[in-house]
Design a protein around this motif. Structure first.
Motif, PDB file in Angstrom:
ATOM      1  N   UNK A   8      30.397 -14.564  21.994  1.00 24.72           N
ATOM      2  CA  UNK A   8      29.438 -14.120  23.018  1.00 24.72           C
ATOM      3  C   UNK A   8      28.700 -12.919  22.439  1.00 24.72           C
ATOM      4  N   UNK A   9      27.458 -13.131  22.000  1.00 17.11           N
ATOM      5  CA  UNK A   9      26.677 -11.978  21.525  1.00 17.11           C
ATOM      6  C   UNK A   9      25.916 -11.328  22.669  1.00 17.11           C
ATOM      7  N   UNK A  10      25.612 -12.122  23.701  1.00 13.94           N
ATOM      8  CA  UNK A  10      24.892 -11.564  24.848  1.00 13.94           C
ATOM      9  C   UNK A  10      25.867 -11.394  26.002  1.00 13.94           C
ATOM     10  N   UNK A  11      26.188 -10.152  26.303  1.00 13.41           N
ATOM     11  CA  UNK A  11      27.152  -9.881  27.376  1.00 13.41           C
ATOM     12  C   UNK A  11      26.473 -10.003  28.729  1.00 13.41           C
ATOM     13  N   UNK A  12      25.193  -9.712  28.759  1.00 16.18           N
ATOM     14  CA  UNK A  12      24.406  -9.908  29.975  1.00 16.18           C
ATOM     15  C   UNK A  12      23.012 -10.371  29.587  1.00 16.18           C
ATOM     16  N   UNK A  13      22.524 -11.492  30.055  1.00 17.90           N
ATOM     17  CA  UNK A  13      23.216 -12.417  30.958  1.00 17.90           C
ATOM     18  C   UNK A  13      24.311 -13.194  30.227  1.00 17.90           C
ATOM     19  N   UNK A  14      25.423 -13.379  30.905  1.00 16.45           N
ATOM     20  CA  UNK A  14      26.585 -14.041  30.323  1.00 16.45           C
ATOM     21  C   UNK A  14      26.407 -15.555  30.381  1.00 16.45           C
ATOM     22  N   UNK A  15      26.772 -16.219  29.288  1.00 16.60           N
ATOM     23  CA  UNK A  15      26.696 -17.689  29.251  1.00 16.60           C
ATOM     24  C   UNK A  15      27.917 -18.261  29.986  1.00 16.60           C
ATOM     25  N   UNK A  16      27.826 -18.250  31.303  1.00 13.23           N
ATOM     26  CA  UNK A  16      28.972 -18.655  32.125  1.00 13.23           C
ATOM     27  C   UNK A  16      29.300 -20.130  31.929  1.00 13.23           C
ATOM     28  N   UNK A  17      28.260 -20.930  31.731  1.00 12.00           N
ATOM     29  CA  UNK A  17      28.485 -22.372  31.558  1.00 12.00           C
ATOM     30  C   UNK A  17      29.382 -22.654  30.369  1.00 12.00           C
ATOM     31  N   UNK A  18      29.101 -21.990  29.260  1.00 10.50           N
ATOM     32  CA  UNK A  18      29.886 -22.232  28.044  1.00 10.50           C
ATOM     33  C   UNK A  18      31.337 -21.810  28.252  1.00 10.50           C
ATOM     34  N   UNK A  19      31.543 -20.690  28.935  1.00 10.47           N
ATOM     35  CA  UNK A  19      32.906 -20.189  29.160  1.00 10.47           C
ATOM     36  C   UNK A  19      33.659 -21.120  30.108  1.00 10.47           C
ATOM     37  N   UNK A  20      32.990 -21.524  31.183  1.00  5.80           N
ATOM     38  CA  UNK A  20      33.657 -22.398  32.156  1.00  5.80           C
ATOM     39  C   UNK A  20      33.994 -23.752  31.547  1.00  5.80           C
ATOM     40  N   UNK A  21      33.066 -24.281  30.759  1.00  2.82           N
ATOM     41  CA  UNK A  21      33.330 -25.585  30.127  1.00  2.82           C
ATOM     42  C   UNK A  21      34.548 -25.486  29.217  1.00  2.82           C
ATOM     43  N   UNK A  22      34.667 -24.372  28.536  1.00  4.45           N
ATOM     44  CA  UNK A  22      35.780 -24.217  27.597  1.00  4.45           C
ATOM     45  C   UNK A  22      37.114 -24.062  28.331  1.00  4.45           C
ATOM     46  N   UNK A  23      37.171 -23.226  29.352  1.00  4.69           N
ATOM     47  CA  UNK A  23      38.461 -23.027  30.042  1.00  4.69           C
ATOM     48  C   UNK A  23      38.870 -24.253  30.840  1.00  4.69           C
ATOM     49  N   UNK A  24      37.911 -25.062  31.247  1.00  3.52           N
ATOM     50  CA  UNK A  24      38.281 -26.308  31.933  1.00  3.52           C
ATOM     51  C   UNK A  24      39.049 -27.208  30.971  1.00  3.52           C
ATOM     52  N   UNK A  25      38.755 -27.053  29.700  1.00  3.45           N
ATOM     53  CA  UNK A  25      39.434 -27.842  28.660  1.00  3.45           C
ATOM     54  C   UNK A  25      40.757 -27.197  28.254  1.00  3.45           C
ATOM     55  N   UNK A  26      40.739 -25.864  28.008  1.00  6.75           N
ATOM     56  CA  UNK A  26      41.916 -25.216  27.422  1.00  6.75           C
ATOM     57  C   UNK A  26      42.893 -24.650  28.463  1.00  6.75           C
ATOM     58  N   UNK A  27      42.381 -24.222  29.605  1.00  7.63           N
ATOM     59  CA  UNK A  27      43.250 -23.703  30.659  1.00  7.63           C
ATOM     60  C   UNK A  27      43.787 -22.303  30.420  1.00  7.63           C
ATOM     61  N   UNK A  28      43.306 -21.606  29.428  1.00  8.49           N
ATOM     62  CA  UNK A  28      43.738 -20.218  29.176  1.00  8.49           C
ATOM     63  C   UNK A  28      42.663 -19.520  28.361  1.00  8.49           C
TER      64      UNK A  28
END
Lengths: 281, 318
Positions: free
Chosen positions: B228-248
């Motif tokens: 994450x190079x841009x802390x704001x605005x945060x790429x929430x989609x990328x983070x959510x997609x990843x945790x839906x897969x990994x769960x942690x």
């Protein structure tokens, strides 16, 4: 060019607007606004070359004005409205929810005539110097004007900016200080003495001029001299003597009316001293 | 965990200097202001190439920020340069009123951020700057991870219309992102796809997280690593997609836990997809004098801290 009597008529209406705006919302800053009314009226009606009523943020090819002591927004809003930047009727929205006429000037709501927010004191001179530097880069020969409170000069950033402007020969800038000798907690002499402002600014390398801020002819001639002194390698500052609350006898010369609104009776008393010349909003 | 080729060892501030020069070559409206730290900020090349567009303000940061705001009014794109401490805490009110609230196109470029400026000690090691800047409406906050990304970010923000805080550092660190990459503000970079845990890292902690990923791979843990190079605005989609897969998830940054990237990620997760999470960062403490490596170890933002945070969050994973 407006005649002195025309300027006086405008100033009377602007002063009516100020006390009515502040009374309507029972908040705002009438004292400094009334004290600087004559200066604002001269600046917008007889001094600056602008494209009013057309407003562009970049101000290229126009003289610019920055109000550093943003709390005297009522006088600025009234003069901007009477210059055609927005309808005079909008003055009735001052300080109300969803207004473009915020308590302190702001750009977020897109009010024409305002190029930067001000209110937190001491920042306007730096902004004006930046705008003046941009004009030099753009080969834009127009001038940048500012207004500051005298109490505001207690802010350190002012003196950072003062040093920069002299060192870098910012000679397309005419700053003005509203020397009314008052601030919120009392007289500047009692709160934090400013000493000799002339000596201070001269020591910082500025051309310093004095001006009676309630004499239209003196304002015009001083501003003419300030323009003549521009372009010669030095920034120019005008120390403008004013009386806080000017035009309303019971508000004059006291810091009490810095940020206090008149009640109904006081409003009537004030308006009786200020002829309605251009029509109330 | 994929291998990353190290193509050099450079400071991110030099990436800024190179990017600023190129931005100046591309656009005559780009101007630069510096408060007596031209060499430290690597602004010399710009100054030499465009002396008329370089403004030395002296040790007067408040005036520098105000001037930058004013210069936008004539259509200029000002880049201010000083240390991160003097770029934020010292001038917060100037940034708040004259830049952020006034929506001015100023790029606040801050070097020597975090602990890794080293020996100068805590007066200069700001660990609160991201928090201060991300709280300001209209402000974009960027913290690139290596020389190439910092250069690309500098070029990208010159083309973006609005206030930006760009944070980078002093020490030489591995260069591992591609040269001449495209930098998309607000777009996360997937560095490694994995299945067991997501690591979201920014700035100097990205390389530390790569190192951690290799150690974890040896332990049989598959890491998905997002830069994450841009802390704001945060790429929430990328983070959510990843945790839906990994769960942690583990976040890693050179900043206080309060107000940093981890806090932004946590805010996103609790509202959208609560996930076991650990945060690597400095825990409510000032820094001190020391080498960058010593400081990162002592204050808990080293490779092993990322490894341990992952092991911890794996235990909490349902």
């Amino acid at each position: 060019m407006k005649t002195t009597s025309e300027l006086k008529e405008i100033a009377s209406q602007v002063r009516r607007d100020i006390v009515r705006m502040v009374h309507a919302v029972q908040s705002g800053h009438p004292g400094g606004s009334l004290g600087c009314t004559d200066f604002f009226v001269h600046l917008y009606f007889n001094e600056m070359t602008t494209k009013a009523p057309v407003f562009s943020m970049n101000g290229i090819g126009e003289d610019l004005f920055f109000l550093s002591n943003g709390h005297i927004s009522p006088v600025w809003y009234s003069v901007l409205a009477h210059s055609g930047y927005f309808p005079v009727s909008e003055l009735g929205t001052f300080r109300r929810l969803n207004t473009r006429l915020q308590g302190h000037p702001a750009t977020e709501e897109g009010l024409p005539g305002i190029r930067i927010a001000s209110g937190s004191l001491g920042q306007g001179l730096s902004v004006a110097i930046g705008a003046a530097e941009a004009k030099k880069l753009n080969n834009d020969g127009t001038t940048v004007f500012t207004l500051h409170g005298d109490g505001e000069l207690q802010e350190g950033q002012i003196w950072e900016a003062a040093m920069y402007a002299a060192h870098n020969k910012i000679d397309n800038l005419i700053a003005t200080v509203d020397c009314n000798g008052q601030q919120i907690d009392g007289s500047t002499e009692d709160v934090l003495s400013l000493g000799s402002l002339r000596a201070k600014w001269e020591a910082f390398g500025w051309v310093v001029m004095d001006m009676d801020g309630h004499d239209f002819e003196a304002i015009a001639s001083t501003m003419k001299s300030a323009r003549a002194a521009s372009g010669k390698g030095k920034p120019v500052i005008v120390l403008m003597k004013t009386s806080m609350g000017k035009g309303v006898d019971f508000m004059e010369g006291t810091h009490h009316w810095h940020g206090v609104a008149p009640n109904d009776q006081q409003l009537a008393d004030a308006l009786s001293q200020l002829p309605e010349t251009l029509g109330d909003y | 965990m994929r291998k990353f080729e190290i193509t050099g060892n450079k400071d991110t501030r030099s990436g800024f200097g190179a990017g600023l020069l190129e931005a100046g070559q591309k656009n005559p409206n780009v101007v630069a202001l510096c408060a007596d730290l031209t060499g430290s900020l690597k602004m010399d090349a710009f100054k030499d190439a465009f002396p008329e567009r370089f403004f030395q303000t002296g040790i007067a940061e408040a005036n520098m920020i105000g001037m930058a705001a004013g210069m936008t009014i004539g259509g200029k794109i000002p880049f201010t340069g000083t240390f991160a401490n003097f770029s934020t805490g010292r001038v917060y009110d100037q940034i708040r009123q004259s830049v952020a609230y006034s929506e001015k196109n100023v790029k606040i470029c801050a070097s020597h951020a975090g602990l890794t400026l080293g020996e100068d000690g805590a007066t200069h090691q700001i660990l609160e700057d991201v928090g201060m800047m991300k709280m300001l409406p209209h402000m974009v906050v960027i913290n690139p991870c290596d020389y190439n990304q910092t250069k690309a970010a500098t070029l990208a923000i010159a083309e973006y219309d609005g206030p930006v805080y760009l944070r980078f550092g002093r020490p030489k660190v591995p260069v591992f992102t591609p040269e001449n990459q495209k930098f998309e503000i607000g777009k996360a970079v997937m560095l490694n796809e994995g299945t067991d845990v997501t690591i979201v890292a920014t700035g100097h902690l990205v390389w530390k997280s790569i190192e951690a990923g290799h150690i974890l791979a040896e332990k049989g843990i598959s890491v998905e690593l997002i830069n994450i190079h841009t802390i704001k605005p945060l790429d929430e989609e990328a983070i959510l997609a990843s945790v839906r897969k990994t769960g942690a998830i583990v976040t890693a940054e050179e900043h206080q836990l309060a107000g940093g990237l981890g806090e932004s990620v946590a805010r996103c997760l609790v509202r959208n997809h609560p996930t076991p999470m650990e945060m690597v960062g400095v825990n409510d403490s000032f820094g001190e004098s020391g080498t960058p490596e010593e400081l990162m170890t002592k204050y808990g933002i080293d490779t092993n801290d990322v490894v341990n945070a992952v092991l911890q969050v794996m235990k909490r994973k349902g």
